[in-house]
Motif scaffolding. Structure first.
Motif, short mmCIF file in Angstrom:
data_model
loop_
_atom_site.label_atom_id
_atom_site.label_comp_id
_atom_site.label_asym_id
_atom_site.label_seq_id
_atom_site.Cartn_x
_atom_site.Cartn_y
_atom_site.Cartn_z
N THR A 43 50.56 43.56 66.56
CA THR A 43 51.98 43.90 66.46
C THR A 43 52.16 45.37 66.13
OG1 THR A 43 52.59 41.66 65.73
CG2 THR A 43 54.13 43.44 65.19
N TRP A 44 51.22 45.90 65.37
CA TRP A 44 51.39 47.25 64.81
C TRP A 44 50.52 48.30 65.46
CZ3 TRP A 44 55.60 46.82 62.27
CH2 TRP A 44 55.90 45.64 61.59
N HIS A 45 49.31 47.96 65.80
CA HIS A 45 48.34 48.97 66.21
C HIS A 45 47.46 48.42 67.31
CE1 HIS A 45 45.42 52.23 65.91
NE2 HIS A 45 46.17 52.82 65.01
N ILE A 46 47.11 49.26 68.28
CA ILE A 46 46.30 48.78 69.40
C ILE A 46 44.85 48.55 69.00
CG2 ILE A 46 47.76 49.90 71.12
CD1 ILE A 46 45.64 52.08 71.36
N ASP A 47 44.42 49.09 67.86
CA ASP A 47 43.04 48.96 67.40
C ASP A 47 43.02 48.03 66.19
OD1 ASP A 47 40.46 49.14 66.57
OD2 ASP A 47 40.52 51.28 66.10
N ARG A 48 42.48 46.84 66.35
CA ARG A 48 42.49 45.87 65.25
C ARG A 48 41.61 46.30 64.09
NH1 ARG A 48 42.19 40.38 68.92
NH2 ARG A 48 44.30 40.48 69.71
N SER A 49 40.66 47.17 64.33
CA SER A 49 39.79 47.62 63.25
C SER A 49 40.45 48.69 62.39
CB SER A 49 38.47 48.16 63.82
OG SER A 49 38.71 49.36 64.55
N LEU A 103 52.97 43.91 52.95
CA LEU A 103 51.89 44.64 53.61
C LEU A 103 52.05 46.13 53.28
CD1 LEU A 103 52.03 42.96 57.14
CD2 LEU A 103 50.46 42.41 55.25
N HIS A 104 50.93 46.81 53.16
CA HIS A 104 50.97 48.23 52.80
C HIS A 104 50.32 49.09 53.87
CE1 HIS A 104 52.09 46.93 48.76
NE2 HIS A 104 51.02 46.15 48.73
N ALA A 105 50.79 50.33 53.97
CA ALA A 105 50.22 51.31 54.89
C ALA A 105 50.05 50.69 56.28
CB ALA A 105 48.89 51.83 54.37
N VAL A 106 51.12 50.09 56.78
CA VAL A 106 51.06 49.38 58.06
C VAL A 106 51.00 50.40 59.20
CG1 VAL A 106 52.27 47.78 59.58
CG2 VAL A 106 52.36 47.46 57.09
N PRO A 107 49.93 50.40 59.97
CA PRO A 107 49.77 51.42 61.02
C PRO A 107 50.72 51.17 62.18
CG PRO A 107 47.99 49.82 61.15
CD PRO A 107 48.80 49.46 59.93
N ILE A 108 51.25 52.26 62.72
CA ILE A 108 52.19 52.18 63.84
C ILE A 108 51.58 52.86 65.06
CG2 ILE A 108 54.44 52.90 64.71
CD1 ILE A 108 54.73 50.76 62.67
N GLY A 109 51.36 52.10 66.13
CA GLY A 109 50.86 52.68 67.37
C GLY A 109 49.42 53.14 67.25
N ALA A 110 49.05 54.09 68.12
CA ALA A 110 47.67 54.54 68.17
C ALA A 110 47.43 55.82 67.39
CB ALA A 110 47.26 54.77 69.64
N GLY A 111 48.48 56.35 66.74
CA GLY A 111 48.35 57.59 66.00
C GLY A 111 48.08 57.35 64.53
N THR A 112 48.57 58.26 63.69
CA THR A 112 48.31 58.18 62.26
C THR A 112 49.54 57.78 61.46
OG1 THR A 112 48.81 60.55 62.04
CG2 THR A 112 46.50 59.94 62.39
#
Length: 254
Positions: A224-230, A89-98
């Motif tokens: 698992t990674w981010h609160i926003d699925r979009s 997986l690439h550029a896996v978002p962490i949390g609600a930030g950037t």
């Protein structure tokens, strides 16, 4: 008799499926490409002469982000050569930030958080507490360790048991690497992108088939990674970066 899912349940399942597919298709270099585009657009508003019908000049402030995105894309191509047992997986978002993890790799030897740094022709020296580029200190070791800790914490919470994540710093375009650490040389692993594939594929297997299958499923869940699925929808950004790259290279190498 199993009852049919309710309308709300069906919508939830469909949304989750879309999130999984978007996360899996998230392109390498997305986060830095997006930042590059933002800086370039702002620079062009201030200085319209950067873009004409014949050429596009890269703004000085956008250059490091541009090169960074290219480095992550290079490593992405290398990781694409891993076998079917591996999830990448690439550029896996962490949390609600950037914040994001450049590359998350799940395979028979375990889970790896790979932080990519692109430094053309740099002489690299690795110490116990700092990585130096041409005798200048960087924060690269700290960043790579932070990525692995974040990934481990989130995977552990999602899986319900402790998930160890190996920290990897992959260097692109460097001239040389000297590892001068007196202590352990695995936090993070520092490796040239040229040797990354061989290093991964020659590691000893640590996960059973069942463990690997479960960690793959957990890793693919956007929640698992981010609160926003979009948040995993990146196709439009990468198409814009492709156009910028083509326009910039009309002038020759950056």
């Amino acid at each position: 008799m199993v009852s049919a899912p309710s309308k709300d349940e069906s919508v939830e399942r469909l949304a989750n499926l879309h999130g999984v597919l978007a996360l899996r298709s998230r392109a390498p270099g997305y986060a830095v490409a997006q930042k590059c585009l933002e800086i370039q657009a702002e620079a062009e508003r201030r200085e319209p002469a950067l873009r004409t019908e014949d050429r596009t000049m890269l703004a000085p402030d956008a250059r490091s982000w541009f090169i960074g995105a290219q480095g992550e894309r290079h490593v992405g191509k290398i990781l694409a050569r891993l076998g079917s047992e591996w999830l990448v997986l690439h550029a896996v978002p962490i949390g609600a930030g950037t914040k994001d993890v450049d590359h998350l790799v799940v395979g028979p030897p375990g889970v790896f958080a790979i932080n990519t740094k692109h430094h053309r022709d740099a002489r690299v020296w690795v110490g116990d507490h700092v990585l130096r580029l041409n005798n200048s200190n960087t924060q690269h070791l700290r960043a790579a360790r932070s990525d692995a800790r974040d990934a481990s914490r989130r995977l552990t919470a999602a899986a319900g048991y402790q998930v160890s994540v190996t920290s990897v710093l992959a260097l692109v375009g460097e001239q040389s690497i000297v590892d001068g650490r007196r202590g352990p040389r695995h936090d993070p692993i520092v490796v040239s992108s040229n040797g990354l594939l061989a290093w991964l594929t020659h590691m000893q297997r640590r996960l059973s088939d069942a463990e690997l299958a479960h960690l793959r499923l957990v890793s693919e869940e956007p929640i698992t990674w981010h609160i926003d699925r979009s948040a995993a929808n990146t196709l439009r950004v990468m198409q814009r970066f492709d156009r910028l790259e083509a326009e910039v290279y009309k002038r020759g190498p950056v």
